[in-house]
Design an enzyme around this catalytic site. Structure first.
Site, PDB file in Angstrom:
ATOM      1  N   HIS A  68      -0.203  10.978  -3.646  1.00 41.70           N
ATOM      2  CA  HIS A  68      -1.256  10.507  -4.552  1.00 41.70           C
ATOM      3  C   HIS A  68      -2.171  11.646  -4.996  1.00 41.70           C
ATOM      4  O   HIS A  68      -3.362  11.443  -5.192  1.00 41.70           O
ATOM      5  CB  HIS A  68      -2.080   9.391  -3.895  1.00 41.70           C
ATOM      6  CG  HIS A  68      -1.245   8.357  -3.196  1.00 41.70           C
ATOM      7  ND1 HIS A  68      -0.447   7.481  -3.890  1.00 41.70           N
ATOM      8  CD2 HIS A  68      -1.033   8.094  -1.880  1.00 41.70           C
ATOM      9  CE1 HIS A  68       0.199   6.713  -3.025  1.00 41.70           C
ATOM     10  NE2 HIS A  68      -0.127   7.065  -1.792  1.00 41.70           N
ATOM     11  N   GLU A 114       4.529  -0.506  -1.189  1.00 43.14           N
ATOM     12  CA  GLU A 114       4.862  -1.141  -2.471  1.00 43.14           C
ATOM     13  C   GLU A 114       6.377  -1.262  -2.632  1.00 43.14           C
ATOM     14  O   GLU A 114       6.872  -2.140  -3.323  1.00 43.14           O
ATOM     15  CB  GLU A 114       4.286  -0.329  -3.637  1.00 43.14           C
ATOM     16  CG  GLU A 114       2.764  -0.318  -3.634  1.00 43.14           C
ATOM     17  CD  GLU A 114       2.181  -0.725  -4.977  1.00 43.14           C
ATOM     18  OE1 GLU A 114       2.828  -1.511  -5.701  1.00 43.14           O
ATOM     19  OE2 GLU A 114       1.077  -0.263  -5.298  1.00 43.14           O
ATOM     20  N   TYR A 118       0.872  -1.169   0.000  1.00 45.38           N
ATOM     21  CA  TYR A 118       0.000   0.000   0.000  1.00 45.38           C
ATOM     22  C   TYR A 118       0.910   1.219   0.000  1.00 45.38           C
ATOM     23  O   TYR A 118       1.641   1.437   0.958  1.00 45.38           O
ATOM     24  CB  TYR A 118      -0.873  -0.039   1.250  1.00 45.38           C
ATOM     25  CG  TYR A 118      -1.940   1.048   1.363  1.00 45.38           C
ATOM     26  CD1 TYR A 118      -3.294   0.723   1.240  1.00 45.38           C
ATOM     27  CD2 TYR A 118      -1.607   2.370   1.611  1.00 45.38           C
ATOM     28  CE1 TYR A 118      -4.279   1.696   1.358  1.00 45.38           C
ATOM     29  CE2 TYR A 118      -2.580   3.348   1.722  1.00 45.38           C
ATOM     30  CZ  TYR A 118      -3.912   3.003   1.596  1.00 45.38           C
ATOM     31  OH  TYR A 118      -4.889   3.970   1.706  1.00 45.38           O
ATOM     32  N   SER A 119       0.895   1.989  -1.085  1.00 45.59           N
ATOM     33  CA  SER A 119       1.701   3.198  -1.172  1.00 45.59           C
ATOM     34  C   SER A 119       3.188   2.894  -0.938  1.00 45.59           C
ATOM     35  O   SER A 119       3.749   2.046  -1.618  1.00 45.59           O
ATOM     36  CB  SER A 119       1.166   4.232  -0.183  1.00 45.59           C
ATOM     37  OG  SER A 119       1.726   5.490  -0.426  1.00 45.59           O
ATOM     38  N   LEU A 120       3.831   3.514   0.059  1.00 44.55           N
ATOM     39  CA  LEU A 120       5.242   3.221   0.302  1.00 44.55           C
ATOM     40  C   LEU A 120       5.462   1.718   0.531  1.00 44.55           C
ATOM     41  O   LEU A 120       6.528   1.180   0.245  1.00 44.55           O
ATOM     42  CB  LEU A 120       5.767   4.014   1.504  1.00 44.55           C
ATOM     43  CG  LEU A 120       7.203   3.718   1.930  1.00 44.55           C
ATOM     44  CD1 LEU A 120       8.205   4.122   0.865  1.00 44.55           C
ATOM     45  CD2 LEU A 120       7.545   4.388   3.252  1.00 44.55           C
TER      46      LEU A 120
END
Lengths: 411, 321
Positions: B200, B101, B97-99
């Site tokens: 984002h 990733e 999720y976000s970072l």
């Protein structure tokens, strides 16, 4: 005295060489003619992820190392006394020492990259905080015989290489104490026996060329000694299937002169970091007087017995050397590697005793933590060369025999 | 029965000082990996990450300096993963999720931990140098309220969709504060994430060139485990060049990612982040009929060791029974 070192695979990064390529258009044209593709494109744009494919990585690094060196030459003040290179980097060391010209070297690494990319599947992993001797013992005890030691980077960073299945199995045996297992994402088992067919083919190719002896001394990965006359073909072919004896090479150079300085030429600073570690290791060893580094043809270091006061002294030093305690602990262990033997005998006894009275399926309990009743699903075995352990139904991890006590079912 | 295991990695906002403290003190393997990461980070920022996380700050203090929180989150999640993998708890696929990733890319060996940490630090530096201060606000309501209060939402963008009635918006600090104030006055539950930048969203636009350059310079290898993502419609077998720019710039859609995973059958979702936030989200996202399970490794309530052994025994029950 001064040594210039050239990095090998692992030092590549996207965008490397951007300024250099502009500066040397002639050499770039030669490169593209030999390779049949644009090395600049590979380095700057990484099409299809090619920069990480060994058949491209090797020419790319060779070219970037070479151009970096040519640029360095323009401003060099102190002429280097030695060259050394890590794996692929050795080609740049030989180029700098005028064993062959730029084009010949590029042809060699092109061939080398192709052969290595076609080598049968294998895997590699870095083992941190464990000595050569410990790793060898562990592999042997656990019957992981299709694995070789490939890169002796520092005393506490050694890369293993071999059969992919066994490399993956090996993980379980390198996660005790301070030891870390770090898988490397490579396609083949480089610098291992699995490269022998490639070595033979490469040797044939090497024999099509003629080489000069180095005009400046070059330290060989294979011998950790300066190149002897007439050894280029032998060293470069052997290098494919034998370990890179990097720390011995650096220790050899350090021992030559207390004022030896090292300069890394190429992309990144992976070797500079290794050498910084090795400088600490070297200082600790020399100042503690515990280790005699033999720089003759013998491949081994030998530890010498010392009194306990010495030991305490060196321990103090170790504490002071911030951040390197783990490493230093390893050196100590490494020096007393022989003590592993007696420990494993008691583990052997434990295992024997266990297996004679508690067959698979026996019910036991942990004295450390309440898991409820546990049922063994294997016989007791020795892990990591010294730990007596057994596996339980429903649990993936092992249990130490020391923490287990049998449950006697009431009738 | 055997259910595939998903390792999930949370992003900015899930970090806090003292995260994993009990494990750091008691689990030598976790500590080793943390020290390993800390050393890499120290070379980059000149400070010990372990000091920052455990020895300099109280748990209650806000952990929002991105130069520290970015590598800290990656290091924690990576070290927890290594600890699990060493316990032979292996992932079958990964979800970031976000970072998070980035953690997925590192755990999958598409990037090395060094490459991941360098990236996390470079991104943080770029933001600190030239990105306007923004904020992210989690809102516990339907996304439809945006239509009802379009004026209040005017300068904020939806930047994450977690589960039904739980979404996130990003914007400049003042705009987000105003929105938060407004929603509170309407009794809508909100929660400010510990992030000072509007990830984002278009708040990143004036650093987009530099961020894009950083993202495109990543040099991926083929991931060892399949990676599910919230910006890509199918699972990732090979990372594309601009992938991380999309991760940073496009809204996160956890709902889609979990739906994708669920389509291929039941899974065990392990939240390998510090807070258990994804584990909570997944429990809302799972269909009633799904036999999937979710669990976290640690959370902000401490008792890490207890949680880890709970995880082990739960997994045994799920995998063996």
């Amino acid at each position: 005295m001064k040594t210039i070192v050239f990095p090998g695979q692992g030092s590549q990064s996207k965008g490397m060489g951007a300024e250099l390529f502009k500066k040397y258009p002639g050499l770039m044209e030669k490169s593209n003619n030999i390779l049949g593709y644009s090395i600049e494109d590979v380095c700057l744009n990484n099409p299809n992820g090619n920069l990480n494919k060994t058949e491209y990585t090797q020419p790319a690094l060779y070219v970037v190392n070479a151009l970096s060196y040519y640029e360095k030459l323009e401003s060099i003040v102190e002429k280097p006394d030695y060259f050394a290179g890590h794996s692929l980097g050795e080609y740049n060391a030989l180029l700098a020492a005028e064993c062959f010209d730029f084009e010949t070297g590029l042809k060699l690494v092109k061939k080398r990259g192709e052969l290595m990319s076609k080598a049968p599947k294998g895997a590699m992993a870095a083992i941190l905080n464990s000595s050569k001797e410990e790793i060898e013992i562990t592999l042997e005890k656990n019957n992981l015989l299709e694995i070789d030691l490939a890169n002796y980077n520092t005393l506490s960073q050694i890369v293993i290489s071999g059969d992919a299945e066994q490399i993956s199995q090996a993980q379980a045996f390198f996660q005790e104490g301070q030891t870390l297992y770090y898988p490397l994402n490579t396609s083949g088992a480089f610098h291992s026996r699995f490269m022998k067919p490639a070595r033979e083919e490469f040797k044939k190719y090497l024999n099509e060329f003629s080489f000069n002896d180095p005009c400046t001394k070059v330290i060989s990965n294979v011998t950790a000694q300066p190149y002897e006359p007439g050894c280029v073909v032998e060293n470069l072919s052997s290098q494919l299937s034998s370990g890179v004896r990097w720390y011995e090479s650096i220790f050899y150079l350090m021992k030559l002169s207390p004022s030896m300085s090292f300069e890394e030429v190429g992309n990144g600073e992976v070797l500079s970091k290794m050498i910084a570690h090795l400088e600490e290791d070297y200082t600790n060893q020399v100042s503690s007087g515990q280790v005699t580094i033999r720089m003759d043809s013998s491949q081994k270091y030998s530890g010498s017995a010392t009194g306990s006061s010495d030991h305490t002294d060196s321990e103090k030093k170790f504490e002071k050397a911030s951040g390197s305690i783990a490493q230093v602990e390893k050196i100590q262990e490494w020096m007393s590697a022989s003590t592993i033997q007696p420990q494993s005998e008691t583990a052997n006894e434990k295992v024997k005793k266990w297996n004679s009275s508690l067959p698979v399926g026996s019910v036991v309990k942990s004295t450390m933590k309440d898991y409820g009743e546990l049922k063994t699903r294997t016989q007791a075995i020795i892990l990591f060369g010294h730990r007596a352990a057994v596996y339980m139904e429903g649990y993936k991890g092992y249990f130490d025999l020391d923490e287990l006590t049998p449950v006697h079912k009431k009738i | 029965m055997s259910m595939p295991i998903v390792f999930m990695f949370s992003g900015q906002g899930s970090q806090y000082f003292q995260m994993g403290r009990e494990l750091f003190e008691n689990n030598p393997r976790f500590r080793l990996w943390m020290n390993f990461c800390s050393k890499i980070v120290e070379d980059l920022i000149g400070e010990s990450l372990v000091d920052i996380i455990y020895y300099r700050n109280e748990k209650s203090e806000k952990f929002d300096r991105i130069l520290h929180s970015n590598p800290a989150l990656l290091s924690i999640e990576y070290s927890l993963s290594r600890m699990l993998i060493e316990k032979r708890i292996l992932p079958d696929c990964l979800l970031g999720y976000s970072l998070g990733e980035m953690t997925a890319a590192v755990v999958s060996d598409a990037l090395t931990i060094e490459e991941g940490l360098v990236f996390a630090v470079d991104v943080a530096r770029t933001l600190e140098e030239s990105c306007p201060i923004g904020a992210m606000l989690a809102i516990v309501d339907s996304e439809n309220i945006i239509n009802s209060y379009s004026e209040a939402f005017a300068n904020c963008t939806v930047s994450g969709r977690n589960f039904e009635n739980n979404f996130v918006v990003s914007g400049l600090l003042d705009d987000v504060l105003r929105l938060q104030h407004f929603l509170e006055s309407r009794n809508v539950l909100t929660h400010r994430l510990s992030v000072k930048y509007g990830f984002h969203s278009e708040v990143l636009e004036n650093v987009s060139e530099e961020l894009k350059r950083l993202c495109c310079s990543l040099n991926f290898r083929r991931p060892r485990y399949p990676v599910y993502s919230s910006v890509e419609s199918s699972k990732i077998e090979e990372y594309s060049e601009e992938y991380f720019w999309r991760v940073i710039r496009e809204p996160v859609n956890l709902m889609n990612a979990v739906n994708k995973i669920e389509k291929s059958g039941s899974h065990i979702y392990i939240d390998v982040g510090p807070s258990g936030t994804l584990s909570t989200s997944v429990s809302y996202l799972l269909n009633k009929n799904s036999s999937s399970k979710k669990i976290e490794v640690i959370n902000q309530f401490g008792k890490d060791i207890e949680w880890v052994s709970k995880l082990e025994s739960q997994l045994t029950t799920w995998l063996v029974s």
